[in-house]
Scaffold this active site. Structure first.
Site, PDB file in Angstrom:
ATOM      1  N   SER A 189       0.782  -1.233   0.000  1.00 27.66           N
ATOM      2  CA  SER A 189       0.000   0.000   0.000  1.00 27.66           C
ATOM      3  C   SER A 189       0.815   1.284   0.000  1.00 27.66           C
ATOM      4  CB  SER A 189      -0.915   0.009   1.222  1.00 27.66           C
ATOM      5  OG  SER A 189      -0.127  -0.052   2.405  1.00 27.66           O
ATOM      6  N   HIS A 217      -5.256  -3.915  -1.624  1.00 28.56           N
ATOM      7  CA  HIS A 217      -5.013  -2.827  -2.583  1.00 28.56           C
ATOM      8  C   HIS A 217      -4.967  -3.317  -4.020  1.00 28.56           C
ATOM      9  CE1 HIS A 217      -4.208   0.548   0.193  1.00 28.56           C
ATOM     10  NE2 HIS A 217      -3.942  -0.444   1.026  1.00 28.56           N
ATOM     11  N   LYS A 248     -11.669  -0.074  -0.449  1.00 25.46           N
ATOM     12  CA  LYS A 248     -10.803   0.622  -1.416  1.00 25.46           C
ATOM     13  C   LYS A 248     -11.519   0.637  -2.780  1.00 25.46           C
ATOM     14  CE  LYS A 248      -7.179  -0.640   1.715  1.00 25.46           C
ATOM     15  NZ  LYS A 248      -7.415   0.485   2.632  1.00 25.46           N
TER      16      LYS A 248
HETATM   17  C1  LIG Z   1      -3.022  -4.450   3.240  1.00 24.95           C
HETATM   18  C2  LIG Z   1      -4.206  -4.014   4.048  1.00 24.95           C
HETATM   19  N1  LIG Z   1      -4.937  -4.941   4.680  1.00 24.95           N
HETATM   20  C3  LIG Z   1      -6.007  -4.594   5.424  1.00 24.95           C
HETATM   21  C4  LIG Z   1      -6.387  -3.279   5.568  1.00 24.95           C
HETATM   22  C5  LIG Z   1      -7.561  -2.936   6.437  1.00 24.95           C
HETATM   23  O1  LIG Z   1      -8.661  -2.648   5.638  1.00 24.95           O
HETATM   24  P1  LIG Z   1      -9.876  -1.767   6.168  1.00 24.95           P
HETATM   25  O2  LIG Z   1      -9.423  -0.349   6.143  1.00 24.95           O
HETATM   26  O3  LIG Z   1     -10.930  -2.051   5.166  1.00 24.95           O
HETATM   27  O4  LIG Z   1     -10.215  -2.215   7.523  1.00 24.95           O
HETATM   28  C6  LIG Z   1      -5.669  -2.290   4.914  1.00 24.95           C
HETATM   29  C7  LIG Z   1      -6.085  -0.879   5.047  1.00 24.95           C
HETATM   30  O5  LIG Z   1      -5.421   0.052   4.817  1.00 24.95           O
HETATM   31  C8  LIG Z   1      -4.543  -2.660   4.140  1.00 24.95           C
HETATM   32  O6  LIG Z   1      -3.810  -1.731   3.517  1.00 24.95           O
END
Ligand SMILES: Cc1ncc(COP(=O)(O)O)c(C=O)c1O
Length: 395
Positions: A189, A217, A248
């Site tokens: 990310s 992502h 996202k």
């Molecule tokens: C790689 C990754 N996994 C999980 C999440 C968590 O997702 P959420 O924001 O939908 O809870 C994120 C959020 O930024 C992320 O970048």
């Protein structure tokens, strides 16, 4: 107790950071978008600002069909579920979305969660237990770390995206490698770089281990049908567990896990972050289902996203800015240090461009970044404006 420390003394460092950020004007950790004008614009401190740090990859947050699906659901099913699926029952939309995601990935099973964060917590804490071994990419998201920690398993980190380091860890595990879980992300990310999944699959097959990939992502971004990096590399059926988020490309909130392993259905009985929290609201499920339909039926969104990504990457590269290794919808500019990132971030805001300031401990390798995420909804003129704003801070 003999020491005179108060319960709150541990917040002294945070208070100092907060004071420093607040003393220099607009604090990047407290930005309020007073008005959301569209998927790519908002009003910040009275000024129309391009949103260049949203993760709204397909730009679906203002899609009329998604909004209509959410509106209809609000009118017919109310505002919330008011409880967990295990105790209060599922709404038909929960079950339908699980079926649709499983169909999309071609897997036998799917489980949805209230956020992407709880999806990782919920799967990992149930799947692993003390005595199990986990090999975790060093730059993995906090939710992956936290899920492992919650499980009590032994966690061994390997250098980010380094297949040799992973192989070495597997060798060292000996017999334990056979039941160990390797955890990585699809696209990362902060720098937008991708995991070497082909080599990771080879290793997991060689040692008989399991592979878990967080495509948070990458959904809607990579792969012929938008399933992510695993699809892009022709590996979907080789991944044991794929996790993703609705927050996202799908423009909502929630998370999911898909797998062919029968055990995913049993995770429901063992997963505290699934059992002890309210299930997603029906309107959130309705907008997510419609967004998934759009993701599947409108490949032109992905094409536009990549055109915009290439445009921004080339524009910033031409300014000699220090960018991540790969062209992708995440374009991060490496800054000299935290202070340079803060000054740069503010200058960009003054120029009408909102980016994400990423500094340690949230950043990889202790560096500081101004991170942009591109959307299919950005216009060419907006991408040009983002480049022009960076020109002002480039030197
Ligand atoms: C790689 C990754 N996994 C999980 C999440 C968590 O997702 P959420 O924001 O939908 O809870 C994120 C959020 O930024 C992320 O970048």
């Amino acid at each position: 107790m003999s020491d005179n420390k108060s319960l709150f003394d541990k917040f002294e460092a945070s208070a100092a950071i907060q004071k420093h950020l607040a003393s220099s004007g607009l604090d990047p950790t407290h930005v309020v978008i007073d008005e959301i004008l569209s998927a790519t614009e908002g009003k910040i401190q009275g000024k129309t600002t391009i949103l260049a740090g949203t993760n709204n990859y397909l730009g679906l947050t203002f899609n009329e069909d998604c909004i209509e699906a959410g509106r209809r659901s609000l009118l017919t099913q109310g505002t919330g579920t008011t409880g967990s699926r295990m105790a209060n029952g599922s709404f038909d939309g929960h079950v339908a979305l699980e079926r649709e995601l499983a169909e999309f990935y071609g897997t036998r099973h799917c489980m949805i969660f209230s956020t992407g964060y709880t999806a990782n917590l919920g799967i990992l804490s149930a799947l692993l237990e003390p005595g199990d071994a986990v090999l975790l990419d060093a730059d993995a998201h906090a939710s992956l770390y936290d899920g492992c920690r919650m499980s009590g398993a032994d966690v061994y980190r390997f250098k980010h995206n380094d297949v040799e380091a992973l192989a070495k860890r597997l060798r060292r595990l000996g017999e334990r490698a056979k039941r160990c879980l390797i955890i990585t992300e699809g696209m990362y990310s902060i720098l937008g770089d991708c995991a070497p999944l082909t080599e990771m699959v080879e290793l997991k097959e060689k040692y008989g281990a399991y592979l878990f990939v967080d495509e948070a992502h990458s959904l809607g971004v990579f792969g012929e049908t938008g399933r992510g990096v695993a699809e892009d590399l022709g590996l979907d059926d080789k991944i044991d567990f794929i996790v993703g988020t609705f927050s996202k490309s799908l423009g909502a909130t929630g998370g999911y896990c898909v797998s062919n392993h029968e055990v995913l259905n049993l995770v429901r009985y063992a997963s505290r972050p699934y059992i002890f929290t309210a299930s997603p609201s029906p309107s959130v499920i309705a907008t997510t289902r419609e967004a998934l339909r759009q993701l599947k039926n409108r490949p032109e969104l992905r094409e536009q996203l990549w055109n915009n990504a290439q445009h921004l990457y080339a524009g910033l590269k031409a300014l000699n800015l220090h960018l991540g290794p790969d062209i992708s919808p995440v374009v991060a500019v490496r800054m000299q240090d935290n202070e340079a990132a803060l000054v740069g971030w503010k200058k960009l805001i003054e120029e009408g461009v909102y980016t994400n300031m990423i500094v340690p401990p949230a950043s990889p390798d202790g560096s500081s970044f101004l991170r942009c995420s591109v959307s299919a909804a950005h216009t060419e003129a907006q991408i040009e404006k983002i480049i022009a704003a960076f020109r002002k801070i480039s030197g």
